[in-house]
Scaffold this active site. Structure first.
Site, short mmCIF file in Angstrom:
data_model
loop_
_atom_site.label_atom_id
_atom_site.label_comp_id
_atom_site.label_asym_id
_atom_site.label_seq_id
_atom_site.Cartn_x
_atom_site.Cartn_y
_atom_site.Cartn_z
CE1 TYR A 154 -3.82 2.38 0.81
CE2 TYR A 154 -2.30 3.31 2.43
CZ TYR A 154 -3.47 3.39 1.69
OH TYR A 154 -4.29 4.49 1.85
CE LYS A 158 -3.62 4.85 -2.10
NZ LYS A 158 -4.59 5.38 -3.08
#
Length: 249
Positions: A154, A158
């Site tokens: 993740y 990002k």
């Protein structure tokens, strides 16, 4: 001068086009509803399924013999036929946990690349069809401003999005045209899915979808108010949301 003025007046009367990538998710639907509430805008949803609320859907194949590059090129042809875009907003994404030695870390990195990184790249790639001054907005994450050891996949996706925003902002297509690119940084978005996944969490610190969608509509309507390359953190405490600016260095 008269011809230029007439052209500007004619352009002002045309509906504005917004492309929402990932428009079938909770955040994407909220963005489409916000833009639909303003009669100036025509909404286009790009996702793996059709939107029931957008004016028109563009479909990105969920499984295909074509490569991602080929699929983006096909979408580009559809975007060209729209006659120009005034805003591109990428809300596609998801969340996975796990550290670098998790059993499924490679699969998770590939997943986040597919559902988060590639849609963000697609949004910036399609910015060549913006009618200046236009806006591109990508969805990053407040957590990825710092190390994310327990959610490596993740955090990687990002952080890549943040880098894309700030690098594109310094490129000619944005520096010399009046177009702007920004990132929004949620902490936790108040969605039904998140409530089901974390039923005992403190919802007073979660940010309602409307906070993001209303801010994005405002920036799209007044592009000059969006700071090029800025990452806007949405921090909510006791159900009150504050937008914190993280400007590129």
């Amino acid at each position: 001068k008269k011809k230029i003025t007439q052209k500007k007046m004619a352009a002002a009367l045309l509906p504005k086009n917004v492309l929402v990538i990932g428009g079938c998710g909770a955040l994407g639907q909220g963005v489409i509803r916000a833009f639909n509430s303003n009669n100036k805008w025509k909404t286009f949803c790009l996702d793996v399924k059709s939107s029931s609320i957008a004016h028109q859907s563009l479909l990105f194949p969920s499984s295909s013999s074509r490569t991602w590059v080929e699929n983006v090129k096909n979408i580009e042809k559809e975007v060209q036929s729209l006659g120009g875009l005034d805003s591109i907003i990428c809300t596609a994404g998801g969340w996975v946990g796990g550290d670098i030695h998790s059993d499924n870390i490679l699969e998770n990195i590939e997943l986040m690349n597919d559902i988060s990184t590639k849609p963000s790249i697609t949004a910036v790639y399609l910015a060549k069809y913006l009618r200046a001054p236009g806006l591109v907005a990508l969805t990053g994450a407040r957590a990825a401003l710092e190390p994310t050891p327990d959610m490596i996949a993740y955090g990687l996706s990002k952080a890549t999005t943040h880098h894309l925003v700030q690098s594109a902002a310094k490129s000619k297509p944005f520096k010399e045209t009046g177009n702007r690119i920004i990132g929004i940084l949620p902490i936790t978005i108040d969605t039904q899915a998140n409530r089901q996944a974390m039923p005992s969490a403190n919802f007073e610190t979660w940010t309602p979808v409307e906070e993001f969608s209303n801010a994005l509509l405002s920036w799209a309507e007044n592009v000059e108010t969006a700071k090029n390359g800025c990452l806007y953190e949405f921090a909510t405490h006791f159900k009150k949301t504050k937008i914190v600016e993280h400007l590129p260095q």
